[in-house]
Design a protein around this motif. Structure first.
Motif, PDB file in Angstrom:
ATOM      1  N   CYS A   1      -0.705   2.101   6.658  1.00  0.00           N
ATOM      2  CA  CYS A   1       0.750   1.873   6.724  1.00  0.00           C
ATOM      3  C   CYS A   1       1.482   2.716   5.689  1.00  0.00           C
ATOM      4  CB  CYS A   1       1.045   0.391   6.510  1.00  0.00           C
ATOM      5  SG  CYS A   1       0.540  -0.679   7.871  1.00  0.00           S
ATOM      6  N   LEU A   2       0.930   2.798   4.473  1.00  0.00           N
ATOM      7  CA  LEU A   2       1.573   3.585   3.421  1.00  0.00           C
ATOM      8  C   LEU A   2       1.618   5.071   3.778  1.00  0.00           C
ATOM      9  CD1 LEU A   2       0.115   2.008   0.140  1.00  0.00           C
ATOM     10  CD2 LEU A   2       2.403   1.707   1.080  1.00  0.00           C
ATOM     11  N   PHE A   3       0.654   5.526   4.538  1.00  0.00           N
ATOM     12  CA  PHE A   3       0.603   6.950   4.880  1.00  0.00           C
ATOM     13  C   PHE A   3       1.418   7.266   6.135  1.00  0.00           C
ATOM     14  CE2 PHE A   3      -1.364  10.600   7.025  1.00  0.00           C
ATOM     15  CZ  PHE A   3      -1.273  11.550   6.023  1.00  0.00           C
ATOM     16  N   PHE A   4       1.227   6.478   7.192  1.00  0.00           N
ATOM     17  CA  PHE A   4       1.783   6.848   8.498  1.00  0.00           C
ATOM     18  C   PHE A   4       3.226   6.363   8.696  1.00  0.00           C
ATOM     19  CE2 PHE A   4      -2.801   7.090   9.480  1.00  0.00           C
ATOM     20  CZ  PHE A   4      -2.835   8.385   9.982  1.00  0.00           C
ATOM     21  N   ILE A   5       3.572   5.174   8.197  1.00  0.00           N
ATOM     22  CA  ILE A   5       4.916   4.638   8.466  1.00  0.00           C
ATOM     23  C   ILE A   5       6.011   5.477   7.809  1.00  0.00           C
ATOM     24  CG2 ILE A   5       6.441   2.673   8.064  1.00  0.00           C
ATOM     25  CD1 ILE A   5       4.154   0.834   8.684  1.00  0.00           C
ATOM     26  N   PRO A   6       5.946   5.800   6.492  1.00  0.00           N
ATOM     27  CA  PRO A   6       7.003   6.665   5.930  1.00  0.00           C
ATOM     28  C   PRO A   6       7.042   8.041   6.580  1.00  0.00           C
ATOM     29  CG  PRO A   6       5.778   5.568   4.178  1.00  0.00           C
ATOM     30  CD  PRO A   6       5.023   5.334   5.444  1.00  0.00           C
ATOM     31  N   LEU A   7       5.856   8.587   6.912  1.00  0.00           N
ATOM     32  CA  LEU A   7       5.819   9.894   7.562  1.00  0.00           C
ATOM     33  C   LEU A   7       6.441   9.835   8.953  1.00  0.00           C
ATOM     34  CD1 LEU A   7       4.683  12.744   6.934  1.00  0.00           C
ATOM     35  CD2 LEU A   7       2.636  12.091   8.201  1.00  0.00           C
ATOM     36  N   GLY A   8       6.122   8.771   9.702  1.00  0.00           N
ATOM     37  CA  GLY A   8       6.680   8.639  11.044  1.00  0.00           C
ATOM     38  C   GLY A   8       8.179   8.386  11.034  1.00  0.00           C
ATOM     39  N   VAL A   9       8.647   7.534  10.113  1.00  0.00           N
ATOM     40  CA  VAL A   9      10.081   7.239  10.033  1.00  0.00           C
ATOM     41  C   VAL A   9      10.870   8.482   9.651  1.00  0.00           C
ATOM     42  CG1 VAL A   9      11.812   5.927   8.748  1.00  0.00           C
ATOM     43  CG2 VAL A   9       9.752   4.782   9.561  1.00  0.00           C
TER      44      VAL A   9
ATOM     45  N   LEU B   1      14.146  11.961   1.037  1.00  0.00           N
ATOM     46  CA  LEU B   1      14.810  10.741   0.581  1.00  0.00           C
ATOM     47  C   LEU B   1      14.482   9.568   1.507  1.00  0.00           C
ATOM     48  CD1 LEU B   1      16.802   9.386  -1.384  1.00  0.00           C
ATOM     49  CD2 LEU B   1      18.654  10.121   0.137  1.00  0.00           C
ATOM     50  N   ILE B   2      14.516   9.806   2.810  1.00  0.00           N
ATOM     51  CA  ILE B   2      14.155   8.757   3.775  1.00  0.00           C
ATOM     52  C   ILE B   2      12.691   8.352   3.609  1.00  0.00           C
ATOM     53  CG2 ILE B   2      13.873   8.266   6.239  1.00  0.00           C
ATOM     54  CD1 ILE B   2      16.323  10.000   6.744  1.00  0.00           C
ATOM     55  N   TRP B   3      11.817   9.327   3.387  1.00  0.00           N
ATOM     56  CA  TRP B   3      10.389   9.031   3.158  1.00  0.00           C
ATOM     57  C   TRP B   3      10.206   8.156   1.920  1.00  0.00           C
ATOM     58  CZ3 TRP B   3       7.140  10.108  -0.933  1.00  0.00           C
ATOM     59  CH2 TRP B   3       5.770   9.937  -0.704  1.00  0.00           C
ATOM     60  N   PHE B   4      10.925   8.478   0.856  1.00  0.00           N
ATOM     61  CA  PHE B   4      10.808   7.711  -0.390  1.00  0.00           C
ATOM     62  C   PHE B   4      11.344   6.285  -0.215  1.00  0.00           C
ATOM     63  CE2 PHE B   4      12.627   6.347  -4.479  1.00  0.00           C
ATOM     64  CZ  PHE B   4      11.477   6.374  -5.262  1.00  0.00           C
TER      65      PHE B   4
ATOM     66  N   SER C   1      11.486   4.559   2.622  1.00  0.00           N
ATOM     67  CA  SER C   1      10.531   3.833   3.469  1.00  0.00           C
ATOM     68  C   SER C   1       9.310   3.399   2.673  1.00  0.00           C
ATOM     69  CB  SER C   1      10.103   4.714   4.645  1.00  0.00           C
ATOM     70  OG  SER C   1      11.213   5.142   5.396  1.00  0.00           O
ATOM     71  N   LEU C   2       8.800   4.281   1.821  1.00  0.00           N
ATOM     72  CA  LEU C   2       7.640   3.933   0.999  1.00  0.00           C
ATOM     73  C   LEU C   2       7.977   2.832   0.006  1.00  0.00           C
ATOM     74  CD1 LEU C   2       4.672   4.784   0.431  1.00  0.00           C
ATOM     75  CD2 LEU C   2       5.572   6.318  -1.328  1.00  0.00           C
ATOM     76  N   SER C   3       9.182   2.873  -0.561  1.00  0.00           N
ATOM     77  CA  SER C   3       9.597   1.827  -1.504  1.00  0.00           C
ATOM     78  C   SER C   3       9.691   0.469  -0.817  1.00  0.00           C
ATOM     79  CB  SER C   3      10.947   2.201  -2.133  1.00  0.00           C
ATOM     80  OG  SER C   3      10.868   3.433  -2.813  1.00  0.00           O
ATOM     81  N   PHE C   4      10.217   0.440   0.401  1.00  0.00           N
ATOM     82  CA  PHE C   4      10.290  -0.815   1.153  1.00  0.00           C
ATOM     83  C   PHE C   4       8.899  -1.377   1.428  1.00  0.00           C
ATOM     84  CE2 PHE C   4      14.786  -0.025   2.302  1.00  0.00           C
ATOM     85  CZ  PHE C   4      15.260  -1.315   2.138  1.00  0.00           C
ATOM     86  N   LEU C   5       7.950  -0.505   1.745  1.00  0.00           N
ATOM     87  CA  LEU C   5       6.584  -0.965   1.979  1.00  0.00           C
ATOM     88  C   LEU C   5       5.968  -1.541   0.723  1.00  0.00           C
ATOM     89  CD1 LEU C   5       5.097   1.823   4.290  1.00  0.00           C
ATOM     90  CD2 LEU C   5       5.687  -0.518   4.906  1.00  0.00           C
ATOM     91  N   PHE C   6       6.246  -0.945  -0.425  1.00  0.00           N
ATOM     92  CA  PHE C   6       5.735  -1.475  -1.688  1.00  0.00           C
ATOM     93  C   PHE C   6       6.373  -2.824  -2.021  1.00  0.00           C
ATOM     94  CE2 PHE C   6       4.439   2.956  -3.015  1.00  0.00           C
ATOM     95  CZ  PHE C   6       3.092   2.660  -3.086  1.00  0.00           C
ATOM     96  N   ILE C   7       7.678  -2.950  -1.749  1.00  0.00           N
ATOM     97  CA  ILE C   7       8.381  -4.197  -2.080  1.00  0.00           C
ATOM     98  C   ILE C   7       7.967  -5.324  -1.144  1.00  0.00           C
ATOM     99  CG2 ILE C   7      10.663  -5.287  -2.170  1.00  0.00           C
ATOM    100  CD1 ILE C   7      11.781  -2.550  -3.023  1.00  0.00           C
ATOM    101  N   LEU C   8       7.902  -5.016   0.161  1.00  0.00           N
ATOM    102  CA  LEU C   8       7.584  -6.056   1.140  1.00  0.00           C
ATOM    103  C   LEU C   8       6.097  -6.389   1.190  1.00  0.00           C
ATOM    104  CD1 LEU C   8       9.884  -4.897   4.090  1.00  0.00           C
ATOM    105  CD2 LEU C   8      10.345  -6.680   2.399  1.00  0.00           C
ATOM    106  N   GLY C   9       5.252  -5.489   0.719  1.00  0.00           N
ATOM    107  CA  GLY C   9       3.805  -5.723   0.801  1.00  0.00           C
ATOM    108  C   GLY C   9       3.164  -5.931  -0.553  1.00  0.00           C
ATOM    109  N   LYS C  10       3.768  -6.770  -1.388  1.00  0.00           N
ATOM    110  CA  LYS C  10       3.219  -6.986  -2.728  1.00  0.00           C
ATOM    111  C   LYS C  10       1.836  -7.632  -2.670  1.00  0.00           C
ATOM    112  CE  LYS C  10       7.614  -7.341  -5.229  1.00  0.00           C
ATOM    113  NZ  LYS C  10       8.489  -8.217  -6.049  1.00  0.00           N
ATOM    114  N   GLU C  11       1.668  -8.605  -1.767  1.00  0.00           N
ATOM    115  CA  GLU C  11       0.367  -9.264  -1.660  1.00  0.00           C
ATOM    116  C   GLU C  11      -0.703  -8.276  -1.191  1.00  0.00           C
ATOM    117  OE1 GLU C  11       0.571 -12.693   0.772  1.00  0.00           O
ATOM    118  OE2 GLU C  11       1.790 -13.852  -0.637  1.00  0.00           O
ATOM    119  N   ARG C  12      -0.353  -7.449  -0.205  1.00  0.00           N
ATOM    120  CA  ARG C  12      -1.310  -6.449   0.268  1.00  0.00           C
ATOM    121  C   ARG C  12      -1.624  -5.427  -0.828  1.00  0.00           C
ATOM    122  NH1 ARG C  12      -2.551  -6.163   5.754  1.00  0.00           N
ATOM    123  NH2 ARG C  12      -2.286  -8.262   6.589  1.00  0.00           N
TER     124      ARG C  12
END
Length: 276
Positions: free
Chosen positions: A60-68, A161-164, A166-177
């Protein structure tokens, strides 16, 4: 319920006491209470859950920011930036570095045209009007090239900027992961032999701060400067290459002294032996 218990156990952080010691006591207790088979099954499920969750999160960290970022770039940003730049912006060059580079290129083109004409015809047969027309055509092509370069630089800035974001949102929303990934990575590292641990540490340090690393850092910094349209300044690159690896070297030595020396002194001894 079973998956929730596994999740609760999976992202437990490593404390002062290594988990290998606590698990040894747990196994000893399970042997005394005849629960060794259930403990092995529980550890297997936990290890499987940690590995799957960590690999999914890495994907998710690799493909989602790249895809978005790629989706926004191709569907919205590319056409909008081209229209905005060509219609509402009168300038062609985004930076002074581009302008200096274009003028130098234009001068080289003019000199090559004169040289070609002099070598092909005699000096009295050279028509200055034809030569000026050819240089004018080459100038138009050069302007189009640098206009597209300016659009590309703006597009790269917004896409990054969009990639960054998206990656920040993944870090914030996926703290447990993220905690599960950290736990799984530490378990994977500490399960290796001391020789393999020292080998990977030595490989990482040589790649970042080794003898040949300054050339790699120069390529990385030059690529970043070119990507964002900044001036290729040798003094800035030399200053970065001479200071940043030193900072990394200090951080690596501190981590080895602070953590590895406390957790496993044999790793540090093996590392120093291989380093020598």
């Amino acid at each position: 319920m079973k998956s929730s218990r596994l999740t609760a156990i999976a992202y437990e952080s490593i404390g002062l006491v290594p988990r290998s010691i606590t698990r040894t006591f747990s196994r000893f207790k399970a042997e005394l209470t005849n629960q060794s088979s259930s403990l092995v099954l529980k550890e297997f499920r936990l290890a499987k859950y940690q590995a799957l969750a960590s690999l999914q999160y890495i994907g998710c960290l690799f493909f989602i920011p790249l895809g978005v970022s790629f989706f926004f770039q191709k569907c919205f940003l590319e056409s909008w930036i081209q229209n905005w730049w060509n219609v509402y912006q009168s300038q062609i060059f985004l930076t002074s570095f581009q302008e200096e580079k274009a003028l130098k290129k234009l001068q080289e083109i003019e000199e090559l045209f004169w040289l070609d004409k002099v070598m092909t015809y005699s000096s009295n047969k050279i028509q200055s009007q034809d030569l000026t027309k050819e240089i004018y055509q080459q100038t138009i092509e050069l302007v189009q090239i640098y206009n597209n370069d300016s659009i590309k630089i703006v597009l790269n800035l917004l896409t990054d900027l969009i990639w960054f974001i998206s990656l920040s949102f993944l870090f914030i929303l996926g703290k447990e992961r993220l905690v599960i990934l950290n736990s799984w990575a530490q378990e994977l590292f500490y399960s290796l032999s001391d020789t393999m641990k020292a080998f990977f540490i030595l490989l990482l340090t040589d790649l970042c701060i080794g003898f040949h690393s300054p050339h790699g850092w120069e390529i990385v910094i030059s690529s970043c400067l070119e990507h964002f349209g900044f001036v290729h300044n040798k003094h800035v690159i030399s200053c970065f290459v001479s200071t940043f690896p030193v900072i990394l070297d200090t951080v690596f030595k501190y981590l080895i002294f602070r953590h590895l020396n406390r957790i496993s002194p044999s790793i540090v001894a093996t590392y120093h032996t291989m380093n020598e």
